[in-house]
Design an enzyme around this catalytic site. Structure first.
Site, PDB file in Angstrom:
ATOM      1  N   ASP A 162       7.214   4.991   6.021  1.00  5.63           N
ATOM      2  CA  ASP A 162       5.755   5.017   5.873  1.00  5.63           C
ATOM      3  C   ASP A 162       5.125   4.213   7.007  1.00  5.63           C
ATOM      4  OD1 ASP A 162       3.025   4.864   4.446  1.00  5.63           O
ATOM      5  OD2 ASP A 162       4.253   5.872   2.945  1.00  5.63           O
ATOM      6  N   ASP A 171       3.705 -10.903  -3.507  1.00  2.67           N
ATOM      7  CA  ASP A 171       4.226 -10.161  -4.655  1.00  2.67           C
ATOM      8  C   ASP A 171       5.315  -9.166  -4.247  1.00  2.67           C
ATOM      9  OD1 ASP A 171       4.274  -9.899  -7.370  1.00  2.67           O
ATOM     10  OD2 ASP A 171       2.524  -8.593  -7.523  1.00  2.67           O
ATOM     11  N   HIS A 194      -0.808   1.663   3.401  1.00  2.00           N
ATOM     12  CA  HIS A 194      -0.247   2.776   2.628  1.00  2.00           C
ATOM     13  C   HIS A 194       1.227   2.530   2.285  1.00  2.00           C
ATOM     14  CE1 HIS A 194       1.220   6.962   1.958  1.00  2.00           C
ATOM     15  NE2 HIS A 194       0.008   7.146   1.456  1.00  2.00           N
ATOM     16  N   ASN A 208       6.468 -13.110 -12.182  1.00  2.00           N
ATOM     17  CA  ASN A 208       5.964 -14.230 -11.377  1.00  2.00           C
ATOM     18  C   ASN A 208       4.514 -14.563 -11.693  1.00  2.00           C
ATOM     19  OD1 ASN A 208       4.781 -11.979 -10.286  1.00  2.00           O
ATOM     20  ND2 ASN A 208       5.305 -12.426  -8.149  1.00  2.00           N
ATOM     21  N   ALA A 300       8.605  17.641   1.802  1.00  2.00           N
ATOM     22  CA  ALA A 300       8.880  17.788   0.373  1.00  2.00           C
ATOM     23  C   ALA A 300       9.558  19.110   0.021  1.00  2.00           C
ATOM     24  CB  ALA A 300       7.579  17.648  -0.415  1.00  2.00           C
ATOM     25  N   TYR A 302      11.697  20.998   1.680  1.00  2.00           N
ATOM     26  CA  TYR A 302      13.070  21.279   2.086  1.00  2.00           C
ATOM     27  C   TYR A 302      13.966  21.214   0.849  1.00  2.00           C
ATOM     28  CZ  TYR A 302      11.610  20.537   6.953  1.00  2.00           C
ATOM     29  OH  TYR A 302      10.994  20.626   8.177  1.00  2.00           O
ATOM     30  N   VAL A 305      15.406  17.847  -0.597  1.00  2.00           N
ATOM     31  CA  VAL A 305      14.417  16.809  -0.900  1.00  2.00           C
ATOM     32  C   VAL A 305      13.785  17.115  -2.257  1.00  2.00           C
ATOM     33  CG1 VAL A 305      12.274  15.700  -0.133  1.00  2.00           C
ATOM     34  CG2 VAL A 305      13.939  16.513   1.557  1.00  2.00           C
ATOM     35  N   SER A 357       1.241  10.725  -2.942  1.00  2.00           N
ATOM     36  CA  SER A 357       1.821   9.553  -2.268  1.00  2.00           C
ATOM     37  C   SER A 357       2.178   8.464  -3.263  1.00  2.00           C
ATOM     38  CB  SER A 357       0.830   8.977  -1.253  1.00  2.00           C
ATOM     39  OG  SER A 357       0.888   9.635  -0.028  1.00  2.00           O
TER      40      SER A 357
END
Length: 512
Positions: A162, A171, A194, A208, A300, A302, A305, A357
């Site tokens: 990405d 975090d 992103h 945490n 996506a 293929y 995938v 995404s």
């Protein structure tokens, strides 16, 4: 394909020029798709054209280095692929060279845009640390029935390809590693945000009392390897994405999450996915797309995938989520809260975004968490388990909106805990979407009513794109593991590591 006369003319021209002709030259000439030449001819008048090539050996690489403005840049050495930037007038020289197998345009790839939805209240406990609805909501991924992370049998390496990763976000784990194929930017600085948002869904630190928790909340039980396949502006290239993937695989990543897309299908790219899937045991997950139509988005779509659609907090298909015969699973993708950056990567914060995404890291994160308990499973068996365990949605059975259904971690875990990895074939020819096979070791039939007409010995692209052809080599059957791959657990194992080295890492032992 090239016509017979044109192919003969090319070969005779080479003979007249004193070039030696061998069998490889003839095969390469006759296998050069005419549509490849036609599309590349559009760039003949350009000053420079960015291309992706596959070469046969040192002579082909030497030719690419000679013609490329800054030399050829390897994408994957094993697969003999490289990125080049050549003068438009030199494209024909590449096409004619007997050492060059394939030449394709290096298309742009983008972070898929998120679609803000109307604000909705968070249906969870009001604590300092939030569990986003995709983690514990009614139509989320369902982690409640899983053993705690510290009962995992191996620590998977998860790759996020990405815009980068904010290693200083309080975090997120700070001990990630990564790679940047571009000349600008850094993989460990995310000026876009992103990539950090996607990574947070997979692995934000839990317990945490800060921000959000995630699917893999214990950073001692997994690690990130980041591929900066996209620049800080959210765009990149096929070659940059695939070079990032190659480095992720070389560094032991077994799950690769890609919330990006762009460009038409590529034979070179498809064959790289096929190689990593069948030979390296890597599981790929990518976003189906946010245009709200039935178009196929790549990577996506293929067959090697998992294409991920998005659904909302009520379990309904997201309005923007693309739908087609390659959609395989659906993940939470509307109003997803996660870690991100602002102020050009200098401020570490949180944001609620929507898109396929956001759905993609939910599926990738579940794959990693479930796989961590079952280290002897292959990537194909984990994929099959996720499919079989998915909660059916939309019309009964697999459909273009949700694929096999909403991803569900607890059901996938229970399925493998009760039946083991070998209830599924270790490897079958990947088809993707509703045609993806999930047969038992004695069965090669499709898991749905669909009956693929293709032979198990050949891989094919979606039927809507008849010009797109993958490698026709058969996948290597792997009913049992003869050796344990790099990055997987070897604690107490009787099967040797492929490398011969079993080293302690944290609380476990991994093949190095």
């Amino acid at each position: 394909m090239l016509t017979f006369n044109l192919a003969i003319a090319i070969l005779l021209t080479r003979v007249a020029q004193g070039q030696e002709i061998d069998t490889e030259d003839i095969v390469a000439t006759f296998n050069r798709p005419s549509e490849e030449i036609a599309s590349l001819q559009d760039y003949a008048d350009e000053e420079y054209a960015d291309l992706v090539i596959k070469f046969y050996g040192s002579k082909g690489l030497a030719k690419a280095n000679e013609l490329s403005k800054n030399g050829a840049k390897y994408i994957d050495k094993k697969l003999k692929t490289a990125a080049v930037s050549v003068k438009g007038s030199d494209i024909s020289s590449l096409l004619d060279d007997p050492g060059i197998e394939l030449v394709e345009i290096d298309y742009l790839v983008y972070a898929l845009p998120f679609h803000p939805e109307p604000a909705r209240s968070f249906r969870g406990r009001n604590l300092a640390e939030e569990a986003p609805w995709g983690i514990d909501g009614e139509f989320g991924i369902d982690l409640a029935g899983l053993p705690p992370p510290n009962e995992a049998k191996w620590n998977p390496i998860i790759c996020v390809v990405d815009t980068g990763y904010a290693t200083l976000h309080p975090d997120l784990p700070s001990h990630a590693e990564g790679y940047n194929p571009y000349t600008s930017g850094r993989w460990d600085v995310d000026k876009n945000g992103h990539g950090t948002h996607c990574a947070g869904t997979i692995g934000a630190i839990g317990g945490n009392n800060r921000g959000v928790t995630s699917i893999n909340p214990d950073p001692s039980q997994y690690s990130f390897y980041i591929g900066k396949g996209l620049n800080d502006n959210g765009s990149g290239s096929n070659s940059g994405v695939m070079a990032s993937i190659s480095n992720c695989v070389s560094n032991g990543a077994k799950i690769i999450s890609m919330s990006l897309g762009g460009g038409p299908p590529s034979t070179i790219v498809a064959n790289q996915f096929q190689s990593h899937y069948e030979e390296d045991g890597v599981l790929f997950v990518a976003a189906a797309g946010n245009d709200g139509n039935s178009a196929l988005s790549y990577p996506a779509s293929y067959p090697h995938v998992i294409s991920v659609a998005a659904h909302d907090i009520d379990g309904n298909k997201a309005s923007f989520s693309q739908y087609n015969n390659q959609v395989e699973l659906s993940g939470p993708g509307v109003d997803v809260k996660s870690t991100t950056t602002s102020n050009n990567g200098k401020t570490y914060t949180y944001a609620t975004w929507s898109g396929t995404s956001m759905a993609t890291p939910h599926v990738a994160g579940v794959a990693a968490r479930v796989w961590s308990y079952f280290p002897n499973c292959t990537n194909h068996q984990i994929r099959s388990a996720l499919i079989k365990a998915a909660v059916d949605a939309g019309v009964p059975g697999c459909d273009s909106m949700f694929g096999f259904g909403r991803v569900n971690a607890e059901r996938a875990y229970d399925l493998l805990a009760s039946g083991g990895c070998n209830q599924f074939s270790a490897m079958e020819t990947a088809l993707g979407g509703c045609n993806q096979p999930t047969g038992t070791p004695s069965s090669t039939s499709s898991p749905t009513a669909h009956s693929p007409s293709q032979s198990p010995s050949s891989s094919v692209a979606p039927s809507s794109d008849p010009t797109f052809v993958l490698s026709t080599s058969s996948p290597t059957p792997r009913p049992t593991l003869k050796c344990i791959p790099k990055g997987q657990s070897c604690s107490g194992a009787t099967t040797p590591c492929c490398s011969g080295k079993c080293k302690k890492k944290g609380n476990t032992k991994l093949c190095s």
